[in-house]
Design an enzyme around this catalytic site. Sequence first.
Site, PDB file in Angstrom:
ATOM      1  N   THR A  95       0.624  -1.225   0.027  1.00  0.00           N
ATOM      2  CA  THR A  95       0.031   0.067  -0.010  1.00  0.00           C
ATOM      3  C   THR A  95       0.969   1.196  -0.052  1.00  0.00           C
ATOM      4  O   THR A  95       1.458   1.716   1.201  1.00  0.00           O
ATOM      5  CB  THR A  95      -0.514  -0.028   1.340  1.00  0.00           C
ATOM      6  OG1 THR A  95      -1.689  -1.142   1.291  1.00  0.00           O
ATOM      7  CG2 THR A  95      -1.927   1.288   1.217  1.00  0.00           C
ATOM      8  N   LYS A 171      -6.884   1.701  -3.366  1.00  0.00           N
ATOM      9  CA  LYS A 171      -6.533   0.812  -1.952  1.00  0.00           C
ATOM     10  C   LYS A 171      -6.502   2.004  -0.966  1.00  0.00           C
ATOM     11  O   LYS A 171      -6.932   1.684   0.199  1.00  0.00           O
ATOM     12  CB  LYS A 171      -5.059   0.262  -2.137  1.00  0.00           C
ATOM     13  CG  LYS A 171      -4.509  -0.149  -0.895  1.00  0.00           C
ATOM     14  CD  LYS A 171      -5.311  -1.214  -0.348  1.00  0.00           C
ATOM     15  CE  LYS A 171      -4.486  -1.564   1.114  1.00  0.00           C
ATOM     16  NZ  LYS A 171      -5.575  -2.599   1.836  1.00  0.00           N
ATOM     17  N   LYS A 240       0.328   4.942   8.642  1.00  0.00           N
ATOM     18  CA  LYS A 240       1.003   5.272   7.078  1.00  0.00           C
ATOM     19  C   LYS A 240      -0.248   5.409   6.248  1.00  0.00           C
ATOM     20  O   LYS A 240      -0.153   6.365   5.240  1.00  0.00           O
ATOM     21  CB  LYS A 240       2.166   3.984   6.978  1.00  0.00           C
ATOM     22  CG  LYS A 240       2.676   3.999   5.598  1.00  0.00           C
ATOM     23  CD  LYS A 240       2.089   3.341   4.499  1.00  0.00           C
ATOM     24  CE  LYS A 240       1.845   1.722   4.780  1.00  0.00           C
ATOM     25  NZ  LYS A 240       1.101   0.805   3.658  1.00  0.00           N
TER      26      LYS A 240
HETATM   27  P1  NAD Z   1       5.034  -5.987   8.104  1.00  0.00           P
HETATM   28  O1  NAD Z   1       5.600  -4.847   8.552  1.00  0.00           O
HETATM   29  O2  NAD Z   1       4.707  -7.476   8.645  1.00  0.00           O
HETATM   30  O3  NAD Z   1       6.174  -6.395   6.853  1.00  0.00           O
HETATM   31  C1  NAD Z   1       7.001  -5.355   6.169  1.00  0.00           C
HETATM   32  C2  NAD Z   1       8.192  -5.827   5.290  1.00  0.00           C
HETATM   33  O4  NAD Z   1       8.727  -4.630   4.788  1.00  0.00           O
HETATM   34  C3  NAD Z   1       8.898  -6.939   5.861  1.00  0.00           C
HETATM   35  O5  NAD Z   1       9.265  -7.738   4.779  1.00  0.00           O
HETATM   36  C4  NAD Z   1      10.198  -6.214   6.335  1.00  0.00           C
HETATM   37  O6  NAD Z   1      11.393  -6.908   6.175  1.00  0.00           O
HETATM   38  C5  NAD Z   1      10.178  -5.321   5.287  1.00  0.00           C
HETATM   39  N1  NAD Z   1      10.671  -3.887   5.851  1.00  0.00           N
HETATM   40  C6  NAD Z   1      10.349  -3.164   6.826  1.00  0.00           C
HETATM   41  N2  NAD Z   1      11.217  -2.297   6.949  1.00  0.00           N
HETATM   42  C7  NAD Z   1      12.547  -2.462   6.182  1.00  0.00           C
HETATM   43  C8  NAD Z   1      13.759  -1.646   5.994  1.00  0.00           C
HETATM   44  N3  NAD Z   1      14.013  -0.513   6.588  1.00  0.00           N
HETATM   45  N4  NAD Z   1      14.530  -2.385   4.941  1.00  0.00           N
HETATM   46  C9  NAD Z   1      14.108  -3.311   4.215  1.00  0.00           C
HETATM   47  N5  NAD Z   1      13.022  -3.949   4.520  1.00  0.00           N
HETATM   48  C10 NAD Z   1      11.934  -3.389   5.440  1.00  0.00           C
HETATM   49  O7  NAD Z   1       3.945  -5.427   7.049  1.00  0.00           O
HETATM   50  P2  NAD Z   1       2.641  -6.245   6.257  1.00  0.00           P
HETATM   51  O8  NAD Z   1       1.542  -6.370   7.287  1.00  0.00           O
HETATM   52  O9  NAD Z   1       3.237  -7.545   5.600  1.00  0.00           O
HETATM   53  O10 NAD Z   1       2.472  -5.201   4.966  1.00  0.00           O
HETATM   54  C11 NAD Z   1       3.207  -5.131   3.974  1.00  0.00           C
HETATM   55  C12 NAD Z   1       2.364  -4.079   3.137  1.00  0.00           C
HETATM   56  O11 NAD Z   1       1.155  -4.596   2.734  1.00  0.00           O
HETATM   57  C13 NAD Z   1       2.230  -2.910   3.651  1.00  0.00           C
HETATM   58  O12 NAD Z   1       2.219  -1.821   2.631  1.00  0.00           O
HETATM   59  C14 NAD Z   1       0.844  -2.696   4.108  1.00  0.00           C
HETATM   60  O13 NAD Z   1       0.041  -1.509   4.130  1.00  0.00           O
HETATM   61  C15 NAD Z   1       0.060  -3.666   2.995  1.00  0.00           C
HETATM   62  N6  NAD Z   1      -0.959  -4.473   3.560  1.00  0.00           N
HETATM   63  C16 NAD Z   1      -1.095  -4.994   4.839  1.00  0.00           C
HETATM   64  C17 NAD Z   1      -2.132  -5.667   5.147  1.00  0.00           C
HETATM   65  C18 NAD Z   1      -2.353  -6.440   6.623  1.00  0.00           C
HETATM   66  O14 NAD Z   1      -3.377  -6.824   7.097  1.00  0.00           O
HETATM   67  N7  NAD Z   1      -1.345  -6.626   7.127  1.00  0.00           N
HETATM   68  C19 NAD Z   1      -3.165  -5.795   4.234  1.00  0.00           C
HETATM   69  C20 NAD Z   1      -3.196  -5.032   3.072  1.00  0.00           C
HETATM   70  C21 NAD Z   1      -2.178  -4.540   2.719  1.00  0.00           C
END
Ligand code: NAD
Length: 293
Positions: A95, A171, A240
Amino acid sequence: MKIGFIGLGNMGTPMAQNLIKAGYHLQVYNRTIQKADDLDQASITKCKSPAEAAANVPFVVTMLSEDEILKEAVSGEAGLLHSLQKGGVHISMSTISPETSQLLHGLHQQAGSHYIAAPVFGRPEAAAAKKLFVCTSGGAKAKEMARPILEALGQGIYDFGETPGGANVVKIAGNFMILASLEMMAEAFTLAEKNGLDRAAVANFFGATLFNAPIYQNYGKLIANKQYQPVGFKASLGLKDARLAVKLSQTSQTPMPLAMLAHNRLLTSIAKGDGDKDWVEAFGKGVAEDAGV
Ligand code: NAD
């Protein structure tokens, strides 16, 4: 087929598992590579950089947390842009803002590769159950090429045209609607509780009748039962998304007072040290605290 996969967080891990189930071999990269230990080892190659993950494959999927981190993974020193083959497709599923999609589309175009935005709706449980809704935007040919990969991840693909950031706008709008619904349900159920009613009974009634839709049913249960574990989506990432909505409202001169309210609810929760808790807790606990329960 070998494809690249970058970002094994709460969403990326179950998505990677479904791609493996569909028969893909994944070149995976994650900041902490131990996260890949949960995947079938015979179906993955662990990589040391985004560039390595995108080398010699026709597709690379990214599911990183936010705009700046994604930009670094694409065009940083060890970014995927340097290795993705000509004609290769970057499927960008985080997102993020439409501006970032526009920027990355331009970079890929210069490099001879393609970019599509494919953000998703659904929490990690939905990702694991292959029940995500995928929104797409970008070049028609690249979207068609990516379709089998997207079909392996969700229950439906909804297209929003060729402008790179179109799906990101959808989104952001959708997450704003969820944020507003969380605040609304937390207020309604707390009102019921303070007037001697069972929150769960009230939530069940609305979920079965006037508000008969997944957001009210699924999130309604969590808010009614004050059930904030396991953490599916962190409050810090919710903030965010609220920030993305507020920024888009400003750049497009679309006043969104509810987005400001949700933004401040999340900001308050994070200021109190709850950034790693589920975003549902920010609303459920925040509203309850305001009401003294
Ligand atoms: P999460 O925090 O569990 O995972 C984040 C990912 O980003 C991990 O792979 C982490 O290693 C990486 N990351 C974070 N900081 C970093 C850095 N400084 N350097 C390198 N890598 C880094 O997040 P998530 O819940 O898996 O969400 C991922 C995306 O999907 C986001 O954009 C979120 O908004 C979107 N999303 C999440 C959901 C949900 O319900 N969790 C649903 C739909 C969309």
